[in-house]
Design an enzyme around this catalytic site. Structure first.
Site, PDB file in Angstrom:
ATOM      1  N   HIS A  25       0.851  -1.188   0.000  1.00 12.55           N
ATOM      2  CA  HIS A  25       0.000   0.000   0.000  1.00 12.55           C
ATOM      3  C   HIS A  25       0.887   1.238   0.000  1.00 12.55           C
ATOM      4  O   HIS A  25       2.104   1.163   0.143  1.00 12.55           O
ATOM      5  CB  HIS A  25      -0.949   0.007   1.205  1.00 12.55           C
ATOM      6  CG  HIS A  25      -0.275   0.168   2.533  1.00 12.55           C
ATOM      7  ND1 HIS A  25      -0.871   0.825   3.574  1.00 12.55           N
ATOM      8  CD2 HIS A  25       0.930  -0.216   2.996  1.00 12.55           C
ATOM      9  CE1 HIS A  25      -0.074   0.830   4.631  1.00 12.55           C
ATOM     10  NE2 HIS A  25       1.026   0.197   4.300  1.00 12.55           N
ATOM     11  N   CYS A  44       6.614   6.025   4.077  1.00 11.03           N
ATOM     12  CA  CYS A  44       5.428   5.226   3.744  1.00 11.03           C
ATOM     13  C   CYS A  44       4.595   5.867   2.638  1.00 11.03           C
ATOM     14  O   CYS A  44       3.619   5.285   2.173  1.00 11.03           O
ATOM     15  CB  CYS A  44       4.571   5.007   4.984  1.00 11.03           C
ATOM     16  SG  CYS A  44       5.420   4.031   6.247  1.00 11.03           S
ATOM     17  N   HIS A  52       3.933  -5.182   3.507  1.00  8.70           N
ATOM     18  CA  HIS A  52       3.970  -5.733   4.865  1.00  8.70           C
ATOM     19  C   HIS A  52       3.541  -7.188   4.826  1.00  8.70           C
ATOM     20  O   HIS A  52       2.762  -7.599   3.963  1.00  8.70           O
ATOM     21  CB  HIS A  52       2.998  -4.988   5.792  1.00  8.70           C
ATOM     22  CG  HIS A  52       3.311  -3.555   5.987  1.00  8.70           C
ATOM     23  ND1 HIS A  52       4.328  -3.110   6.808  1.00  8.70           N
ATOM     24  CD2 HIS A  52       2.743  -2.447   5.456  1.00  8.70           C
ATOM     25  CE1 HIS A  52       4.355  -1.785   6.784  1.00  8.70           C
ATOM     26  NE2 HIS A  52       3.415  -1.360   5.967  1.00  8.70           N
ATOM     27  N   GLU A 136       0.647  -4.872  11.740  1.00  4.50           N
ATOM     28  CA  GLU A 136       1.297  -4.410  10.514  1.00  4.50           C
ATOM     29  C   GLU A 136       2.760  -4.835  10.526  1.00  4.50           C
ATOM     30  O   GLU A 136       3.306  -5.255   9.509  1.00  4.50           O
ATOM     31  CB  GLU A 136       1.194  -2.894  10.393  1.00  4.50           C
ATOM     32  CG  GLU A 136       1.811  -2.358   9.110  1.00  4.50           C
ATOM     33  CD  GLU A 136       1.724  -0.848   9.040  1.00  4.50           C
ATOM     34  OE1 GLU A 136       1.014  -0.345   8.138  1.00  4.50           O
ATOM     35  OE2 GLU A 136       2.358  -0.174   9.867  1.00  4.50           O
TER      36      GLU A 136
END
Length: 147
Positions: A25, A44, A52, A136
């Site tokens: 993502h 990120c 992940h 996560e």
């Protein structure tokens, strides 16, 4: 009623099952500028995304059935989790492959909410769902209880 049925009658038990999935993502809010996104999400926010190896734990809370001795059959729970979690998320780009995340930032918090909603739709008794716990990483864990 036999002795075993008497012992479990009316007792509330928490049942937990964990599944692991891999997904990528990008943390990015379209209503913010690129500079704001970078300042908030840092690495990120990489335009190519990042991945992940998630662990999703589903915790149910319910009374033990006096006949079966179970809150839920774990084989059934595994199938519900496959449909709710594994099929839509495993080996997917969450932002591009999961329609729910169109316009929603794919944070762990929002992924946990997504899993909650999906599990509620799968369970024959949605009131059994007590908590979704999403790992996560080993250090970043989110809990959601439908509040």
């Amino acid at each position: 009623m036999n002795n075993v049925e008497m012992q479990s009658k009316g007792r509330v038990v928490y049942v937990s099952k964990t599944e692991s999935f891999s997904a990528c993502h990008r943390l990015h809010c379209p209503s913010l500028s690129d500079e704001e996104n970078l300042a908030i999400f840092g690495k990120c926010n990489n335009p190519n995304g990042h991945g992940h190896n998630y662990k999703a734990e589903v915790i149910l809370k319910g009374k033990v059935d006096p006949i079966t001795g179970m809150v839920i059959n774990l084989t059934d729970l595994k199938q519900y989790m496959k449909t709710a979690i594994m099929d839509p998320l495993d080996h997917k780009n969450i932002d591009k492959d999961v329609p729910y995340f169109k316009g929603i930032v794919s944070t762990s918090e929002n992924i946990a909410i997504f899993i909650w909603d999906q599990m509620k739709m799968q369970l024959p008794d949605p009131e059994l769902l007590y908590e979704v716990k999403l790992h996560e990483t080993d250090k970043n864990i989110v809990y959601y209880r439908g509040e």
